[in-house]
Every structure is written in C-alpha cells, then in structure tokens.
Design a protein around this motif. Structure first.
Motif, PDB file in Angstrom:
ATOM      1  N   SER A   1      -1.053   5.248   2.782  1.00  0.00           N
ATOM      2  CA  SER A   1      -2.282   4.476   2.604  1.00  0.00           C
ATOM      3  C   SER A   1      -2.433   3.421   3.692  1.00  0.00           C
ATOM      4  O   SER A   1      -3.540   3.151   4.158  1.00  0.00           O
ATOM      5  CB  SER A   1      -2.301   3.802   1.229  1.00  0.00           C
ATOM      6  OG  SER A   1      -2.455   4.751   0.207  1.00  0.00           O
TER       7      SER A   1
ATOM      8  N   TYR B   1      -2.035  -3.191  -4.335  1.00  0.00           N
ATOM      9  CA  TYR B   1      -2.653  -2.151  -3.507  1.00  0.00           C
ATOM     10  C   TYR B   1      -3.944  -2.652  -2.865  1.00  0.00           C
ATOM     11  O   TYR B   1      -4.132  -2.537  -1.645  1.00  0.00           O
ATOM     12  CB  TYR B   1      -2.936  -0.915  -4.369  1.00  0.00           C
ATOM     13  CG  TYR B   1      -3.427   0.280  -3.575  1.00  0.00           C
ATOM     14  CD1 TYR B   1      -2.524   1.108  -2.932  1.00  0.00           C
ATOM     15  CD2 TYR B   1      -4.782   0.553  -3.459  1.00  0.00           C
ATOM     16  CE1 TYR B   1      -2.957   2.208  -2.198  1.00  0.00           C
ATOM     17  CE2 TYR B   1      -5.231   1.637  -2.726  1.00  0.00           C
ATOM     18  CZ  TYR B   1      -4.320   2.459  -2.107  1.00  0.00           C
ATOM     19  OH  TYR B   1      -4.758   3.541  -1.367  1.00  0.00           O
TER      20      TYR B   1
ATOM     21  N   PRO C   1       2.643   2.432  -3.382  1.00  0.00           N
ATOM     22  CA  PRO C   1       2.008   1.372  -4.165  1.00  0.00           C
ATOM     23  C   PRO C   1       2.510   1.340  -5.606  1.00  0.00           C
ATOM     24  O   PRO C   1       2.613   2.373  -6.257  1.00  0.00           O
ATOM     25  CB  PRO C   1       0.521   1.750  -4.117  1.00  0.00           C
ATOM     26  CG  PRO C   1       0.524   3.248  -3.998  1.00  0.00           C
ATOM     27  CD  PRO C   1       1.757   3.606  -3.207  1.00  0.00           C
TER      28      PRO C   1
ATOM     29  N   LEU D   1       0.803  -1.227   0.000  1.00  0.00           N
ATOM     30  CA  LEU D   1       0.000   0.000   0.000  1.00  0.00           C
ATOM     31  C   LEU D   1       0.834   1.274   0.000  1.00  0.00           C
ATOM     32  O   LEU D   1       0.383   2.321  -0.490  1.00  0.00           O
ATOM     33  CB  LEU D   1      -0.891   0.031   1.246  1.00  0.00           C
ATOM     34  CG  LEU D   1      -2.084  -0.911   1.294  1.00  0.00           C
ATOM     35  CD1 LEU D   1      -2.603  -1.021   2.722  1.00  0.00           C
ATOM     36  CD2 LEU D   1      -3.185  -0.420   0.383  1.00  0.00           C
TER      37      LEU D   1
END
Length: 479
Positions: A54, A211, A205, A50
């Motif tokens: 994130s 992701y 990502p 990620l």
C-alpha cells in the motif's frame, strides 16, 4: 543588458548566476526541492502504518494526482495572467498569488476560500519545518531538549524575511535537492547495510486509523504545490511550467520509494513509535552529515512555505511595492511569531503531517484547483476562448472534466473523510499521551539512576565497598 554602455563586472555576473533565477531548470529545482523536504524522514513511518504494498501504491497514485492538480493550477494561472495583460495590467512589481487567480477568474468568494486554506496550510507547513529541525538536531546533540532547539531554530528561520522572492532561491533550491538526494540514499544504503533487526515484524496494516493516517501523510507528501503560482510567476516564461511538476515528481519518487522501502524492511514495526527515521539508524558520521544537510534544507523549505505568507502580509499592510529590503524584512517579522508559537505547542513530528494533509492539503491543492478548473471553463464560450486547450490524449474537455470529478470525489472521501478521521484521532492521542508544549516528543526515557537504598537491606550486613557501590548492577532505582 549593459548599464551605461559598460560591461557587467564579474561580481554582478556571479550574483546574477547565484541569485537571479527564472529558468525552467530553476522551477524544476524549486519544485523538486520543495516537494520532498522533511517528509522523506516520515515516509518509513507511513509504510509501517500502511504496509509495503500500500505504501508503494499510494506514493505512485498521489504522485500522479499531485502532478495533475499542479498542471491545473498552471493552466488557471496562464489563463488569469493572459486576461489581465490583455487589459494592460502591469505585474512587474507585483507577485501573482493563487487567491488572486481565483479572484480574477471566479470572484471574491472563491478568493476568500482559497486564501484561508492556502495561508493556513502554508503556516502549518512552516510549523512542520521548525518541528523537523528540532527533531533532527536532537540526534546529534541531545544536551538540549527538542523544545529548546525549536526556540533556537525559530530565530534562525526568521532570517528568511530577507529573501525577497522566489527569483532569489536559485542556489538554495539547487543545494536543497542535493541535500535531500544525499539523505535519501543514506537512508537506503544505511538500512540495507544494517540489515533487519532481530525478530523484525511487518504487521501493517493492522488498524484502520493507522492505515488512513499513513495514506494521508503520503497525500501531504505530494501536495507541496501550494506555492506553484509563486514559482511560476518567478519564471521568465511561465507557459513552460506545465510538465515541470510531473518531472519533479518522477525524480522525487526515485528518492522516496527506495528509502522508505529499505528503512521499513530493516526496522518494520519499530517505526510505529519512531516517526523520524533517524531515530533507528546507528550514530555515524554519515548520519550526522545527513542530519546537518536536512537541517539546512528545512531552513530553505521554511522560506519556501513562508514567502507566500510574506507576500500576503505585505499586500495587507501596503508594503508589497516597497523597494527597501530592510523595511520589507522588518514588516515580515510578525508572520514568523505565530509559526514559532505553534511549533512549540504541537511538536508531534509525523502525526501533524497527516493532520495537515487531511484537513488542509486535501482542499488547498487537490479539491479547490479541480473545482476551480471545472467552474472556470463551465461555459462553451470559456472553453472555446481558453488560452490552454486540453491535449487530445486526455479526451479534450470531456476527459479533463472526468479526471477532475474523480480527484474531487476521491480526495474528499478518502483524503478528507477517512484521512481526517484517522489523523485527528491519532493527533488527539498524541496530545493525550505527551501533552501540549511537551519538552521532548518521542525522546528516549532518561537513563535509570544509580541510587543506593540501604534501608531495604539488612542493617547488620556489611557495607558494600565503594567499588561495588558504583558497579552498574549494584542497585538500580527507577525515578
């Protein structure tokens, strides 16, 4: 209470203290201990998929969503139990489960859907614990492959059939939380002391598949409340459960965020090929202690996930009201066998979490509770007579409906849709790469063997001395 006018013995008091739990604190320990489990070791892997920002945001977001749907489940449980008790139904020898709540409030079709998703999720949740046990012990003792360790721990975890109910997890849930707390802070401190590896990269990502796989693993992390109803039923006052899951989530975030951030900071993209954080940290007594504690905790979590399945099986075969612990334990054993078998087929530590999160958790603990709440209170009469009225700060019924619709739409599109596509793609890739029934998933390759090959040398050359022939750089032959 006293028996026949005699005070309790010290032994009975100690047994009650360690064994018979039903307080608010017991529920908090159960929720906190059950929520984090082995996912603690895969969250750095998710951060590598990620990226740092994130990863942090998804943990906060899904932690909030998970707390919300746990609150909905608690409201529906109280509503169901209150209605039944008004009808003089006695639950003293019966454990209420989620599918029964759905049946009582919405009918048999909801019951069947809830039962199918919940049982399948709990089964694979138990499978994940067995896989995690084998993955972890391998970093202490690699004389046996991970598949063999799965056989061994499958037999060990089968002993959970002797734990009657969630009333009896008081000492286990308390110890389990201490174990995950130690492991989380070990991961954090060890990573910071280790420092960043040479040439560390944080490229995440990088791909959409990775992701959404990482995001779905975090969805799974905060979707551990498939046993919420059973934990509530074990409480002396279930009405006090409402905020417990939120408080448990806040504590869990103090463990998951620092550890995932620190490990990803130290090792970066190396985590993409190491789903278990233990794989990258140097061997030490502290790491061995963390591995042992996580093994014990995974035994506890296996029991948490399997106990609702034991209840369902007991009810199906008519043994739920049996007072003999040994008979109930024997009746429960068939539940463990398919779990054991699945752990041997799919030993993909990390990717299986995301797949279960997308296909099962998304419905079991996010979508179905939100829809069930909407349909239970869809009429004005149901809202007016509801046992639990929505709080004012949420905007009453309009506010709670709006949040429920958002949860359903978001989780269906992002969690089940994109997450399902990414997780299944990644899972199929693991099967193509390693195969089913693989003996040692993501184990390091065997060391290169020292095999002299005289035929590639000039036969007229003098033979090497024995000391030279055994030198590590004399001849390396790849198997």
């Amino acid at each position: 209470m006293e028996t026949e006018g005699k005070p309790k013995s010290m032994k009975s008091r100690l047994t009650k203290f360690l064994w018979d739990g039903g307080s608010v604190y017991d529920a908090w320990f159960s929720c906190s201990s059950n929520q984090v489990a082995q996912v603690l070791l895969t969250l750095p892997y998710s951060f590598s998929q990620l990226g740092m920002l994130s990863g942090i945001l998804f943990q906060l977001f899904y932690g909030l969503l998970g707390s919300w749907t746990a609150y909905l489940i608690s409201v529906l449980y109280v509503e169901y139990r209150t209605r039944k008790e008004r009808e003089k139904v006695d639950f003293r020898n019966h454990v209420i489960q989620w599918f029964e709540v759905l049946d009582g409030l919405l009918g048999k079709h909801w019951r069947n859907v809830g039962l199918a998703f919940n049982c399948t999720f709990l089964m694979f949740g138990s499978v994940i614990q067995l896989i995690a046990c084998a993955s972890n012990i391998y970093y202490i003792n690699d004389n046996l492959d991970k598949r063999t360790w799965t056989y061994i721990f499958g037999a060990c975890c089968a002993t959970t059939v002797f734990i009657p109910s969630f009333h009896n997890y008081r000492i286990w849930s308390f110890l389990g939380l201490i174990m995950t707390t130690y492991t989380a802070w070990y991961l954090t401190i060890a990573s910071l002391l280790h420092g960043q590896v040479e040439g560390v990269k944080h490229s995440g990502p990088a791909k959409l598949v990775l992701y959404f796989t990482g995001a779905t693993n975090i969805l799974y992390t905060f979707g551990g409340h498939a046993v919420t109803v059973e934990i509530m039923h074990a409480m002396w006052k279930p009405q006090k459960f409402k905020a417990i899951y939120l408080l448990a989530t806040l504590y869990v975030l103090t463990l998951t965020l620092p550890s995932a951030v620190a490990v990803y900071w130290a090792f970066g993209d190396l985590l993409l090929n190491h789903a278990n954080a233990f794989a990258l940290l140097p061997k030490s007594h502290f790491r061995d202690m963390a591995v042992v504690l996580m093994l014990i905790h995974q035994f506890i979590t296996f029991g948490f996930a399997c106990t609702p399945l034991y209840f369902v099986w007991e009810k199906a075969i008519g043994m739920h009201n049996c007072k003999s612990l040994c008979k109930r334990a024997a009746a429960r054993l068939p539940v463990v066998v398919p779990i054991w078998f699945l752990a041997i087929i799919f030993p993909f530590f990390g990717p299986i979490n995301s797949t279960v999160g997308a296909l099962l958790v998304s419905f079991t603990v996010y979508i179905i509770p939100s829809l069930a709440h909407i349909f239970t209170f869809r009429t004005a009469a149901a809202r007016e007579n509801a046992v639990e009225q929505p709080p004012k700060f949420l905007g009453r019924w309009a506010g709670i409906y709006s949040v429920n619709v958002f949860v359903v739409v978001w989780v269906f599109i992002v969690g089940f849709g994109f997450g399902g596509w990414a997780s299944v793609t990644n899972f199929v890739h693991q099967i193509d790469t390693f195969g089913l029934f693989t003996k040692c998933y993501q184990c390091p390759p065997p060391p290169r063997q020292l095999i002299p090959s005289p035929h590639i040398y000039n036969t007229t050359a003098s033979a090497p001395t024995p000391s030279a022939a055994h030198h590590p750089h004399y001849h390396l032959h790849r198997p």
